[in-house]
Design a protein around this motif. Structure first.
Motif, PDB file in Angstrom:
ATOM      1  N   ASN A   1       0.824  -1.215   0.000  1.00 35.03           N
ATOM      2  CA  ASN A   1       0.000   0.000   0.000  1.00 35.03           C
ATOM      3  C   ASN A   1       0.853   1.258   0.000  1.00 35.03           C
ATOM      4  O   ASN A   1       0.544   2.248   0.657  1.00 35.03           O
ATOM      5  N   SER A   2       1.922   1.219  -0.752  1.00 36.03           N
ATOM      6  CA  SER A   2       2.834   2.342  -0.814  1.00 36.03           C
ATOM      7  C   SER A   2       2.554   3.193  -2.043  1.00 36.03           C
ATOM      8  O   SER A   2       1.946   2.742  -3.008  1.00 36.03           O
ATOM      9  N   THR A   3       3.003   4.435  -1.984  1.00 34.21           N
ATOM     10  CA  THR A   3       2.791   5.370  -3.085  1.00 34.21           C
ATOM     11  C   THR A   3       3.827   5.150  -4.174  1.00 34.21           C
ATOM     12  O   THR A   3       5.018   5.075  -3.898  1.00 34.21           O
ATOM     13  N   GLN A   4       3.382   5.053  -5.415  1.00 31.17           N
ATOM     14  CA  GLN A   4       4.282   4.877  -6.543  1.00 31.17           C
ATOM     15  C   GLN A   4       4.768   6.241  -7.035  1.00 31.17           C
ATOM     16  O   GLN A   4       4.070   7.250  -6.920  1.00 31.17           O
ATOM     17  N   SER A   5       5.975   6.259  -7.580  1.00 33.65           N
ATOM     18  CA  SER A   5       6.593   7.482  -8.069  1.00 33.65           C
ATOM     19  C   SER A   5       6.903   7.340  -9.549  1.00 33.65           C
ATOM     20  O   SER A   5       7.150   6.247 -10.040  1.00 33.65           O
ATOM     21  N   ARG A   6       6.915   8.456 -10.258  1.00 28.64           N
ATOM     22  CA  ARG A   6       7.232   8.443 -11.687  1.00 28.64           C
ATOM     23  C   ARG A   6       8.688   8.068 -11.946  1.00 28.64           C
ATOM     24  O   ARG A   6       8.996   7.363 -12.902  1.00 28.64           O
ATOM     25  N   GLU A   7       9.595   8.549 -11.106  1.00 23.65           N
ATOM     26  CA  GLU A   7      11.025   8.391 -11.378  1.00 23.65           C
ATOM     27  C   GLU A   7      11.722   7.414 -10.447  1.00 23.65           C
ATOM     28  O   GLU A   7      12.788   6.900 -10.787  1.00 23.65           O
ATOM     29  N   ASN A   8      11.168   7.161  -9.283  1.00 21.94           N
ATOM     30  CA  ASN A   8      11.859   6.379  -8.271  1.00 21.94           C
ATOM     31  C   ASN A   8      11.174   5.048  -8.001  1.00 21.94           C
ATOM     32  O   ASN A   8       9.951   4.993  -7.875  1.00 21.94           O
ATOM     33  N   GLY A   9      11.980   3.992  -7.916  1.00 26.33           N
ATOM     34  CA  GLY A   9      11.452   2.670  -7.618  1.00 26.33           C
ATOM     35  C   GLY A   9      12.248   1.587  -8.316  1.00 26.33           C
ATOM     36  O   GLY A   9      13.360   1.814  -8.811  1.00 26.33           O
ATOM     37  N   LEU A  10      11.688   0.388  -8.359  1.00 21.51           N
ATOM     38  CA  LEU A  10      12.307  -0.760  -8.998  1.00 21.51           C
ATOM     39  C   LEU A  10      11.326  -1.350 -10.000  1.00 21.51           C
ATOM     40  O   LEU A  10      10.099  -1.247  -9.844  1.00 21.51           O
ATOM     41  N   VAL A  11      11.867  -1.997 -11.030  1.00 26.06           N
ATOM     42  CA  VAL A  11      11.059  -2.684 -12.017  1.00 26.06           C
ATOM     43  C   VAL A  11      11.556  -4.124 -12.093  1.00 26.06           C
ATOM     44  O   VAL A  11      12.752  -4.389 -11.934  1.00 26.06           O
ATOM     45  N   GLY A  12      10.635  -5.062 -12.287  1.00 26.81           N
ATOM     46  CA  GLY A  12      11.073  -6.452 -12.268  1.00 26.81           C
ATOM     47  C   GLY A  12      10.170  -7.385 -13.035  1.00 26.81           C
ATOM     48  O   GLY A  12       9.119  -6.993 -13.553  1.00 26.81           O
ATOM     49  N   GLN A  13      10.610  -8.638 -13.093  1.00 28.20           N
ATOM     50  CA  GLN A  13       9.869  -9.699 -13.766  1.00 28.20           C
ATOM     51  C   GLN A  13       9.576 -10.833 -12.790  1.00 28.20           C
ATOM     52  O   GLN A  13      10.379 -11.130 -11.898  1.00 28.20           O
ATOM     53  N   LEU A  14       8.433 -11.452 -12.981  1.00 28.55           N
ATOM     54  CA  LEU A  14       7.957 -12.547 -12.138  1.00 28.55           C
ATOM     55  C   LEU A  14       8.128 -13.864 -12.885  1.00 28.55           C
ATOM     56  O   LEU A  14       7.730 -13.992 -14.048  1.00 28.55           O
ATOM     57  N   LEU A  15       8.740 -14.841 -12.217  1.00 25.31           N
ATOM     58  CA  LEU A  15       8.906 -16.181 -12.760  1.00 25.31           C
ATOM     59  C   LEU A  15       8.353 -17.181 -11.748  1.00 25.31           C
ATOM     60  O   LEU A  15       8.365 -16.924 -10.545  1.00 25.31           O
ATOM     61  N   TYR A  16       7.877 -18.318 -12.219  1.00 25.17           N
ATOM     62  CA  TYR A  16       7.307 -19.307 -11.308  1.00 25.17           C
ATOM     63  C   TYR A  16       7.614 -20.709 -11.811  1.00 25.17           C
ATOM     64  O   TYR A  16       7.913 -20.917 -12.999  1.00 25.17           O
ATOM     65  N   LEU A  17       7.533 -21.665 -10.899  1.00 27.06           N
ATOM     66  CA  LEU A  17       7.767 -23.062 -11.244  1.00 27.06           C
ATOM     67  C   LEU A  17       6.452 -23.744 -11.581  1.00 27.06           C
ATOM     68  O   LEU A  17       5.447 -23.556 -10.885  1.00 27.06           O
ATOM     69  N   THR A  18       6.448 -24.517 -12.638  1.00 31.13           N
ATOM     70  CA  THR A  18       5.274 -25.309 -12.999  1.00 31.13           C
ATOM     71  C   THR A  18       5.258 -26.586 -12.151  1.00 31.13           C
ATOM     72  O   THR A  18       6.285 -26.972 -11.573  1.00 31.13           O
ATOM     73  N   PRO A  19       4.107 -27.268 -12.041  1.00 30.61           N
ATOM     74  CA  PRO A  19       4.002 -28.427 -11.144  1.00 30.61           C
ATOM     75  C   PRO A  19       5.019 -29.524 -11.418  1.00 30.61           C
ATOM     76  O   PRO A  19       5.448 -30.213 -10.485  1.00 30.61           O
ATOM     77  N   GLU A  20       5.422 -29.699 -12.674  1.00 27.38           N
ATOM     78  CA  GLU A  20       6.329 -30.798 -12.988  1.00 27.38           C
ATOM     79  C   GLU A  20       7.800 -30.455 -12.755  1.00 27.38           C
ATOM     80  O   GLU A  20       8.665 -31.330 -12.852  1.00 27.38           O
ATOM     81  N   GLN A  21       8.115 -29.195 -12.444  1.00 26.40           N
ATOM     82  CA  GLN A  21       9.507 -28.803 -12.261  1.00 26.40           C
ATOM     83  C   GLN A  21      10.012 -29.164 -10.862  1.00 26.40           C
ATOM     84  O   GLN A  21       9.240 -29.232  -9.899  1.00 26.40           O
ATOM     85  N   PRO A  22      11.327 -29.350 -10.718  1.00 28.04           N
ATOM     86  CA  PRO A  22      11.909 -29.551  -9.384  1.00 28.04           C
ATOM     87  C   PRO A  22      11.635 -28.337  -8.508  1.00 28.04           C
ATOM     88  O   PRO A  22      11.479 -27.217  -8.991  1.00 28.04           O
ATOM     89  N   ARG A  23      11.579 -28.538  -7.196  1.00 26.93           N
ATOM     90  CA  ARG A  23      11.390 -27.446  -6.239  1.00 26.93           C
ATOM     91  C   ARG A  23      12.771 -26.925  -5.845  1.00 26.93           C
ATOM     92  O   ARG A  23      13.378 -27.379  -4.892  1.00 26.93           O
ATOM     93  N   TYR A  24      13.251 -25.949  -6.629  1.00 26.88           N
ATOM     94  CA  TYR A  24      14.599 -25.444  -6.454  1.00 26.88           C
ATOM     95  C   TYR A  24      14.741 -24.685  -5.137  1.00 26.88           C
ATOM     96  O   TYR A  24      13.754 -24.197  -4.567  1.00 26.88           O
ATOM     97  N   GLU A  25      16.000 -24.551  -4.685  1.00 33.78           N
ATOM     98  CA  GLU A  25      16.281 -23.862  -3.434  1.00 33.78           C
ATOM     99  C   GLU A  25      17.403 -22.845  -3.599  1.00 33.78           C
ATOM    100  O   GLU A  25      18.219 -22.631  -2.700  1.00 33.78           O
ATOM    101  N   ALA A  26      17.443 -22.216  -4.780  1.00 30.93           N
ATOM    102  CA  ALA A  26      18.429 -21.170  -5.045  1.00 30.93           C
ATOM    103  C   ALA A  26      17.838 -20.179  -6.039  1.00 30.93           C
ATOM    104  O   ALA A  26      17.110 -20.561  -6.968  1.00 30.93           O
ATOM    105  N   THR A  27      18.139 -18.900  -5.853  1.00 31.77           N
ATOM    106  CA  THR A  27      17.572 -17.873  -6.729  1.00 31.77           C
ATOM    107  C   THR A  27      17.975 -18.087  -8.181  1.00 31.77           C
ATOM    108  O   THR A  27      17.166 -17.878  -9.097  1.00 31.77           O
ATOM    109  N   GLU A  28      19.212 -18.510  -8.424  1.00 36.33           N
ATOM    110  CA  GLU A  28      19.683 -18.687  -9.797  1.00 36.33           C
ATOM    111  C   GLU A  28      18.842 -19.703 -10.553  1.00 36.33           C
ATOM    112  O   GLU A  28      18.557 -19.525 -11.748  1.00 36.33           O
ATOM    113  N   ASP A  29      18.407 -20.771  -9.874  1.00 40.13           N
ATOM    114  CA  ASP A  29      17.584 -21.777 -10.535  1.00 40.13           C
ATOM    115  C   ASP A  29      16.220 -21.214 -10.924  1.00 40.13           C
ATOM    116  O   ASP A  29      15.684 -21.543 -11.985  1.00 40.13           O
TER     117      ASP A  29
END
Length: 387
Positions: free
Chosen positions: A60-88
């Motif tokens: 519930n934070s206020t968004q700014s035009r110039e300041n902040g972070l941008v990112g991408q969301l990735l997820y594991l599908t049911p058949e994938q291993p349950r990894y335990e490292a960010t790189e995976d």
């Protein structure tokens, strides 16, 4: 969830062999030692991203035009291993059709039962039609910078997370180096950098935060820094909380909103500060679609002055003329209070809180309100009154 409109310009930042989308202008160039490239053909999935998520962790934070972070969301599908490292997660996760916009990284420990929502109120769904709130990864990027009231110098970074998080900064040679490694499955844990970064008021230090959430019952992600300690022994030991972990150590997650505990206040007293929105600058980009068209009210340069046995003076600025008020909390007794509202509409604010107890730890906030009804509260600061 905030509304937005417009077509997003999705480009990529090259980091090792993995590409993520961002908000950079089309073309190529250099940015503080890192190279920005536009190469949709290298990863056709990036061309399909057409939706934005505002405030993805629902802070519930206020968004700014110039300041902040941008990112991408990735997820594991049911058949994938349950990894335990960010790189995976970064290398093997399924890329969601969403670009995330965050004002900062301040997610105190809370239950991990909230999916990612689009601006229309519908959750982001995986390929099998389920909501995403476990077994996901997020790669976020921004530029670190000092706020107006922070002194140039060397800074120590830290990351508090549950589960894994890895913070990287530009190495000055066109790549990135890990500055804080808090990877792997664990309860909320504070990891501290063992080498400093230098910043002055011209520095825009490119950063990348890789984060993943496994199957745990809680989630947390906070980025902090403090001036690099001058005491060599303190640098060697970091401080008493670096490396410590526990979901209930720093925050009480059984209440909503989550409340800080004494241990979190003690980290602030040791000089740590949660990075604010003004400490993050988006890479060169089109406008943040989550930010309102009118400038939101912001508190800047919040500073504590003249600590005495029974009083303290607060100073801050706002970008819009607004009122002034102070909030205090006795950390030991949980007693709280507020000052009367000073109705003068100003951008330079100052007030003194009196009636405090000697030799006592307090947390404190500044509050400002505009005539149009916008109200904002500063981050907490902590101090101890004199004996």
């Amino acid at each position: 969830m905030r509304t937005f409109s417009g077509v997003l310009v999705i480009l990529m930042l090259s980091i090792s062999t993995f590409f993520i989308s961002g908000c950079l202008e089309t073309g190529s160039g250099t940015e503080s030692g890192s190279t920005v490239v536009s190469d949709h053909d290298a990863n056709p999935e990036l061309n399909k991203i057409t939706r934005a998520v505002c405030d993805p962790f629902q802070t519930n934070s206020t968004q700014s035009r110039e300041n902040g972070l941008v990112g991408q969301l990735l997820y594991l599908t049911p058949e994938q291993p349950r990894y335990e490292a960010t790189e995976d997660y970064m290398n093997h996760g399924q890329l969601a059709n969403a670009t995330l916009y965050l004002d900062r990284l301040f997610v105190p420990t809370r239950p991990s039962d909230r999916p990612f929502y689009m601006n229309d109120g519908n959750p982001i769904l995986s390929v099998d039609g389920t909501s995403i709130y476990k077994y996901f990864g997020v790669r976020m990027h921004s530029n670190l910078q000092l706020a107006a009231n922070e002194e140039p110098g060397y800074y120590q970074l830290a990351v508090m997370s549950n589960d894994g998080a890895v913070l990287k900064v530009a190495d000055g040679q066109g790549g990135f180096k890990t500055i804080v490694n808090n990877d792997g499955p664990h309860p909320t844990q504070l990891a501290c950098a063992t080498e400093p970064v230098y910043l002055d008021h011209n520095t825009k230090l490119p950063m990348v935060m890789d984060y993943y959430q496994g199957n745990g019952a809680h989630i947390s992600l906070i980025t902090m820094w403090r001036p690099w300690p001058s005491d060599p022994d303190q640098v060697a030991d970091h401080d008493s909380y670096c490396g410590r972990q526990g979901n209930g150590l720093f925050f009480n997650f059984d209440v909503n909103p989550v409340e800080p505990k004494k241990q979190f206040y003690e980290t602030l007293l040791a000089g740590w500060k949660v990075l604010e929105n003004q400490n993050y600058q988006f890479p060169e980009q089109t406008e943040n679609p989550c930010a309102p068209t009118e400038a939101p009210l912001s508190i800047l340069s919040f500073t504590l002055l003249n600590v005495q046995r029974d009083r303290i003076t607060l100073s801050w600025t706002t970008n819009i003329p607004s009122t002034s008020q102070g909030f205090w909390k006795n950390v030991s007794s949980n007693a709280t209070g507020t000052t009367e509202v000073n109705g003068n509409l100003v951008t330079a604010h100052s007030l003194t809180i009196t009636g405090l107890s000697p030799n006592t730890l307090y947390s404190i906030k500044a509050i400002s309100t505009t005539p149009g009804g916008q109200s904002t509260t500063s981050d907490e600061r902590v101090f101890k009154t004199l004996r």
